[in-house]
Design a protein around this motif. Structure first.
Motif, PDB file in Angstrom:
ATOM      1  N   ALA A  60     -18.806  -9.869   0.037  1.00 31.74           N
ATOM      2  CA  ALA A  60     -17.903  -8.835  -0.468  1.00 31.74           C
ATOM      3  C   ALA A  60     -18.352  -8.341  -1.836  1.00 31.74           C
ATOM      4  N   ARG A  61     -17.972  -7.101  -2.121  1.00 30.72           N
ATOM      5  CA  ARG A  61     -18.299  -6.543  -3.424  1.00 30.72           C
ATOM      6  C   ARG A  61     -17.384  -7.113  -4.491  1.00 30.72           C
ATOM      7  N   GLN A  62     -17.799  -6.962  -5.736  1.00 30.91           N
ATOM      8  CA  GLN A  62     -17.015  -7.510  -6.838  1.00 30.91           C
ATOM      9  C   GLN A  62     -15.649  -6.843  -6.913  1.00 30.91           C
ATOM     10  N   GLU A  63     -15.592  -5.521  -6.653  1.00 28.94           N
ATOM     11  CA  GLU A  63     -14.296  -4.837  -6.707  1.00 28.94           C
ATOM     12  C   GLU A  63     -13.340  -5.369  -5.642  1.00 28.94           C
ATOM     13  N   ASP A  64     -13.900  -5.663  -4.427  1.00 39.05           N
ATOM     14  CA  ASP A  64     -13.055  -6.191  -3.356  1.00 39.05           C
ATOM     15  C   ASP A  64     -12.528  -7.577  -3.701  1.00 39.05           C
ATOM     16  N   LEU A  65     -13.379  -8.415  -4.301  1.00 39.88           N
ATOM     17  CA  LEU A  65     -12.940  -9.759  -4.687  1.00 39.88           C
ATOM     18  C   LEU A  65     -11.849  -9.688  -5.748  1.00 39.88           C
ATOM     19  N   VAL A  66     -12.010  -8.780  -6.709  1.00 38.65           N
ATOM     20  CA  VAL A  66     -10.986  -8.619  -7.741  1.00 38.65           C
ATOM     21  C   VAL A  66      -9.673  -8.157  -7.123  1.00 38.65           C
ATOM     22  N   ARG A  67      -9.770  -7.214  -6.164  1.00 33.23           N
ATOM     23  CA  ARG A  67      -8.551  -6.716  -5.509  1.00 33.23           C
ATOM     24  C   ARG A  67      -7.859  -7.833  -4.733  1.00 33.23           C
ATOM     25  N   ILE A  68      -8.644  -8.662  -4.015  1.00 39.63           N
ATOM     26  CA  ILE A  68      -8.057  -9.764  -3.243  1.00 39.63           C
ATOM     27  C   ILE A  68      -7.338 -10.739  -4.167  1.00 39.63           C
ATOM     28  N   LEU A  69      -7.966 -11.063  -5.293  1.00 41.10           N
ATOM     29  CA  LEU A  69      -7.335 -11.973  -6.250  1.00 41.10           C
ATOM     30  C   LEU A  69      -6.059 -11.373  -6.820  1.00 41.10           C
TER      31      LEU A  69
ATOM     32  N   PRO B 285       5.154  -0.050  -7.519  1.00 40.47           N
ATOM     33  CA  PRO B 285       4.047   0.905  -7.334  1.00 40.47           C
ATOM     34  C   PRO B 285       2.674   0.280  -7.541  1.00 40.47           C
ATOM     35  N   GLN B 286       2.572  -0.699  -8.465  1.00 40.00           N
ATOM     36  CA  GLN B 286       1.276  -1.320  -8.741  1.00 40.00           C
ATOM     37  C   GLN B 286       0.745  -2.112  -7.550  1.00 40.00           C
ATOM     38  N   ASP B 287       1.639  -2.433  -6.598  1.00 37.60           N
ATOM     39  CA  ASP B 287       1.197  -3.127  -5.387  1.00 37.60           C
ATOM     40  C   ASP B 287       1.026  -2.159  -4.217  1.00 37.60           C
ATOM     41  N   LEU B 288       1.890  -1.168  -4.127  1.00 40.12           N
ATOM     42  CA  LEU B 288       1.893  -0.286  -2.959  1.00 40.12           C
ATOM     43  C   LEU B 288       0.680   0.640  -2.935  1.00 40.12           C
ATOM     44  N   GLU B 289       0.393   1.293  -4.057  1.00 37.83           N
ATOM     45  CA  GLU B 289      -0.715   2.263  -4.066  1.00 37.83           C
ATOM     46  C   GLU B 289      -2.063   1.602  -3.795  1.00 37.83           C
ATOM     47  N   PRO B 290      -2.421   0.496  -4.474  1.00 42.86           N
ATOM     48  CA  PRO B 290      -3.717  -0.136  -4.155  1.00 42.86           C
ATOM     49  C   PRO B 290      -3.820  -0.609  -2.709  1.00 42.86           C
ATOM     50  N   ALA B 291      -2.688  -1.021  -2.108  1.00 42.65           N
ATOM     51  CA  ALA B 291      -2.736  -1.482  -0.719  1.00 42.65           C
ATOM     52  C   ALA B 291      -3.151  -0.362   0.227  1.00 42.65           C
ATOM     53  N   LEU B 292      -2.798   0.880  -0.106  1.00 44.64           N
ATOM     54  CA  LEU B 292      -3.181   2.011   0.751  1.00 44.64           C
ATOM     55  C   LEU B 292      -4.620   2.445   0.514  1.00 44.64           C
ATOM     56  N   ASN B 293      -5.143   2.194  -0.681  1.00 39.11           N
ATOM     57  CA  ASN B 293      -6.467   2.692  -1.044  1.00 39.11           C
ATOM     58  C   ASN B 293      -7.561   1.637  -0.960  1.00 39.11           C
ATOM     59  N   ILE B 294      -7.304   0.501  -0.333  1.00 44.80           N
ATOM     60  CA  ILE B 294      -8.355  -0.508  -0.208  1.00 44.80           C
ATOM     61  C   ILE B 294      -9.488   0.034   0.670  1.00 44.80           C
ATOM     62  N   PRO B 295     -10.723  -0.425   0.447  1.00 43.07           N
ATOM     63  CA  PRO B 295     -11.837   0.043   1.279  1.00 43.07           C
ATOM     64  C   PRO B 295     -11.579  -0.230   2.761  1.00 43.07           C
ATOM     65  N   GLY B 296     -11.718   0.806   3.566  1.00 43.96           N
ATOM     66  CA  GLY B 296     -11.465   0.676   4.997  1.00 43.96           C
ATOM     67  C   GLY B 296     -10.001   0.628   5.345  1.00 43.96           C
ATOM     68  N   GLY B 297      -9.130   0.962   4.386  1.00 42.26           N
ATOM     69  CA  GLY B 297      -7.690   0.885   4.608  1.00 42.26           C
ATOM     70  C   GLY B 297      -7.108   2.166   5.157  1.00 42.26           C
ATOM     71  N   VAL B 298      -5.813   2.363   4.867  1.00 38.87           N
ATOM     72  CA  VAL B 298      -5.057   3.473   5.452  1.00 38.87           C
ATOM     73  C   VAL B 298      -5.629   4.821   5.040  1.00 38.87           C
ATOM     74  N   VAL B 299      -5.835   5.017   3.749  1.00 40.44           N
ATOM     75  CA  VAL B 299      -6.280   6.319   3.265  1.00 40.44           C
ATOM     76  C   VAL B 299      -7.655   6.675   3.823  1.00 40.44           C
ATOM     77  N   GLN B 300      -8.590   5.748   3.769  1.00 42.53           N
ATOM     78  CA  GLN B 300      -9.932   6.041   4.287  1.00 42.53           C
ATOM     79  C   GLN B 300      -9.913   6.306   5.786  1.00 42.53           C
ATOM     80  N   THR B 301      -9.077   5.570   6.525  1.00 40.45           N
ATOM     81  CA  THR B 301      -8.999   5.796   7.975  1.00 40.45           C
ATOM     82  C   THR B 301      -8.468   7.182   8.288  1.00 40.45           C
ATOM     83  N   LEU B 302      -7.437   7.612   7.571  1.00 44.62           N
ATOM     84  CA  LEU B 302      -6.875   8.943   7.808  1.00 44.62           C
ATOM     85  C   LEU B 302      -7.844  10.037   7.386  1.00 44.62           C
ATOM     86  N   GLU B 303      -8.564   9.822   6.294  1.00 44.58           N
ATOM     87  CA  GLU B 303      -9.526  10.831   5.854  1.00 44.58           C
ATOM     88  C   GLU B 303     -10.682  10.971   6.839  1.00 44.58           C
ATOM     89  N   LYS B 304     -11.038   9.877   7.521  1.00 45.30           N
ATOM     90  CA  LYS B 304     -12.072   9.982   8.560  1.00 45.30           C
ATOM     91  C   LYS B 304     -11.607  10.871   9.709  1.00 45.30           C
TER      92      LYS B 304
END
Length: 278
Positions: free
Chosen positions: A89-98, A227-246
């Motif tokens: 995993a990338r460093q940004e993903d690990l930080v997000r998971i933590l 909000p600090q939990d909801l917005e990042p949950a939608l914008n995670i790599p491969g998440g809701v926002v990226q799937t809809l944009e595809k």
């Protein structure tokens, strides 16, 4: 025979060689014993080990040890796979998971402290019956928010999905709802329809139906939560926002200090379930 030969001492000399020969012959090894003494120590060890003589208890212990070893091997392999996934995993993903783990831990800790506060208030209140009624009324409001029977307001986010191509389907909106719930959403409203525990979504004539109510794009979500939990949950790599944009949909997510969820659901009387007090 002479008289000298008849003397006792001469007779003893004459008979002595025959006794010695007889004694030597009696002490000679038997052929079978000579063959046994010819077997080497390695051959005796092999004869003792094979064929194996296994008792029932030894067989049971062997089976148990095999099962234990197999289980340990599977566990080690599973941990290795998880570790490999995290290493890749990338460093940004690990930080997000933590961060998500820390946020969930904090939510559980806050809930624990709230329950302990209620307990302390009940124990220390001079009028425990009145305090119990207050807590019951507060709990009723909270359950009403979850059931969608009362309006709610609080901080949260808004999300607008503009689907000009008509490619957004019901399962994509359901994924968004599930992701928001996992991130701690307490009240959700989609195009004027309150989302509750038993909400279902289905495709309906190039649009989406929520609990039998047909809604059209753009799909507007009003969500109450942190909000600090909801917005990042939608914008995670491969998440809701990226799937809809595809799917060539445009997604806009914004934070707000005050979100009002005022779509209501009628309280439904259960057909079979009844309260049970013990």
């Amino acid at each position: 025979m002479s008289h000298e030969d008849e003397r006792p001492e001469h007779r003893l000399r004459r008979e002595l060689p025959e006794e010695v020969a007889a004694s030597a012959s009696s002490e000679a090894p038997v052929p079978g014993e000579r063959a046994v003494s010819g077997v080497t120590g390695r051959q005796r060890l092999v004869q003792g080990l094979w064929p194996p003589r296994v008792s029932r208890a030894q067989l049971i212990v062997a089976v148990l040890l095999f099962g234990l070893g197999f289980g340990l091997a599977v566990q080690v392999a599973s941990n290795s796979n998880s570790d490999s996934a995290l290493r890749g995993a990338r460093q940004e993903d690990l930080v997000r998971i933590l961060d998500e783990l820390d946020d969930r831990t904090q939510r559980l800790e806050d809930e624990k402290q709230g329950l302990q506060k209620q307990r302390d208030e009940l124990e220390n209140s001079s009028d425990q019956a009145e305090e119990a009624r207050k807590q019951t009324a507060e709990k009723e409001k909270q359950l009403g928010i979850l059931a969608g029977t009362v309006a709610a307001q609080g901080p949260g986010i808004t999300m607008t999905i503009d689907d000009t191509k008509g490619t957004v389907e019901a399962d994509m909106l359901l994924d968004a709802i599930q992701e928001l719930r996992a991130a701690g959403a307490e009240a959700i409203q989609v195009n004027g329809v309150r989302v509750v525990a038993n909400t279902y979504l289905s495709d309906s004539d190039k649009s989406v139906s929520v609990d039998g109510n047909k809604i059209n794009a753009p799909y507007r979500f009003k969500v109450i939560g942190k909000p600090q939990d909801l917005e990042p949950a939608l914008n995670i790599p491969g998440g809701v926002v990226q799937t809809l944009e595809k799917e060539q949909a445009t997604v806009t997510v914004g934070r707000s200090a005050k979100i009002v969820v005022d779509a209501l659901r009628a309280a439904k009387q259960p057909d079979y379930a009844r309260s049970s007090s013990r």
